[in-house]
Motif scaffolding. Structure first.
Motif, PDB file in Angstrom:
ATOM      1  N   ILE A 193      -8.725  -0.110  -1.570  1.00  0.00           N
ATOM      2  CA  ILE A 193      -7.733  -0.560  -0.390  1.00  0.00           C
ATOM      3  C   ILE A 193      -8.381  -1.425   0.487  1.00  0.00           C
ATOM      4  O   ILE A 193      -7.782  -2.505   0.939  1.00  0.00           O
ATOM      5  CB  ILE A 193      -7.394   0.776   0.279  1.00  0.00           C
ATOM      6  N   LEU A 252      -2.328  -3.921  -7.584  1.00  0.00           N
ATOM      7  CA  LEU A 252      -3.074  -3.062  -6.687  1.00  0.00           C
ATOM      8  C   LEU A 252      -2.709  -1.755  -7.258  1.00  0.00           C
ATOM      9  O   LEU A 252      -3.316  -0.621  -7.394  1.00  0.00           O
ATOM     10  CB  LEU A 252      -2.176  -2.903  -5.175  1.00  0.00           C
ATOM     11  N   LEU A 268       0.900  -1.222  -0.016  1.00  0.00           N
ATOM     12  CA  LEU A 268       0.095  -0.079  -0.004  1.00  0.00           C
ATOM     13  C   LEU A 268       0.974   1.318   0.162  1.00  0.00           C
ATOM     14  O   LEU A 268       0.730   2.189  -0.628  1.00  0.00           O
ATOM     15  CB  LEU A 268      -0.952  -0.210   1.102  1.00  0.00           C
TER      16      LEU A 268
END
Length: 290
Positions: A154, A82, A6
């Motif tokens: 997320i 991601l 992340l």
């Protein structure tokens, strides 16, 4: 490892400009076209078939992670997926143009850029008329799109890894395509998105009231918590509006500069992302997240 992914993705996404090949819009659109060309996705497709086709890429990715990739390769793959799924370069560009037009006092250009955001709404209930949807401000619509392209991705990534982020993102892209074209499959993807957003939108809106005016927004959030009829977009924008109410000075400035409200709500959304990252860090340190 999820926290590291992340942090890497958000840092790179904020510091650079994505090309179309690094965004899920490109792949989601091509995937829908491929299904249509093969005849697997048509106006006659049952809802369960549409849902299965949307889930299929995530299932294949999950199989790839479980049976073929090791820990390090899985980390690399999850980070890349991601990065592809998160963010929206077109949205950021439209927001910047809107701010520039608002600073010039060009209301016609502001309306033009507001239309560029797209208005593919959720299915309306009887009390949610077209007039009420048209009244959604630029800032409120921007808050909803920010949720779809950042916070929701997320949360699905934290819950199910890269397959979760891919499933949500592909569903959103395909639904937007159906919505623009007005096809019958729009109802199937809309119902699926409603289910996929049900829990994440309540988590994100709770973060907003934690980062804003808690006492003012909490009663509204609590009223909507177990409401299975309220649309996710309505819940999020109403809670955000209560969590970050414009001050009298900002309300006065809004009359002369249309960018005041969007800036306030964007700041709230950014604080909320930081809140999500802080919670993620705590869960990682306690061993609840890998």
């Amino acid at each position: 490892m999820m926290l590291i992914s992340l942090l890497l993705v958000l840092a790179i996404e904020r510091s650079g400009v994505k090309t179309p090949h690094w965004h899920i819009e490109y792949y989601g659109t091509r995937y829908r076209s491929w299904l249509t060309d093969k005849g697997w996705l048509s106006e006659d497709s049952a809802d369960w078939q549409v849902w299965l086709y949307l889930l299929l890429p995530a299932l294949l990715l999950g199989f790839l992670e479980s049976w073929l990739l090791g820990a390090f390769l899985t980390f690399v793959e999850q980070t890349l997926i991601l990065f592809v799924c998160i963010g929206c370069p077109a949205l950021r560009a439209t927001y910047k143009h809107f701010l520039q037009a608002a600073d010039r006092g060009d209301l016609e250009a502001c309306a033009h850029y507001s239309d560029q955001l797209g208005h593919c709404e959720e299915p309306a209930s009887e009390e949610q008329t077209a007039a009420s949807r048209e009244g959604k401000t630029f800032g409120q619509h921007l808050t909803w799109l920010n949720y779809q392209h950042y916070a929701a991705v997320i949360l699905w990534f934290l819950a199910f890894g890269a397959p979760g982020a891919l499933f949500y993102s592909v569903t959103r892209v395909v639904h937007e395509g159906f919505c623009r074209e007005g096809t019958s499959q729009q109802s199937a993807t809309a119902r699926l998105l409603f289910a996929l957003d049900f829990i994440p939108v309540r988590i994100v809106s709770f973060g907003m009231l934690m980062m804003g005016h808690f006492s003012r927004a909490f009663p509204l959030w609590l009223r909507y918590l177990s409401d299975f009829t309220v649309m996710p977009g309505r819940l999020l924008t109403e809670v955000a509006g209560q969590a970050e109410v414009l001050s009298p000075e900002e309300q006065s400035a809004q009359q002369a500069n249309a960018a005041v409200e969007p800036k306030v709500l964007v700041r709230l959304a950014k604080r909320n992302i930081l809140f999500l990252m802080a919670v993620t860090a705590v869960l990682t340190l306690t061993g609840l997240l890998p």
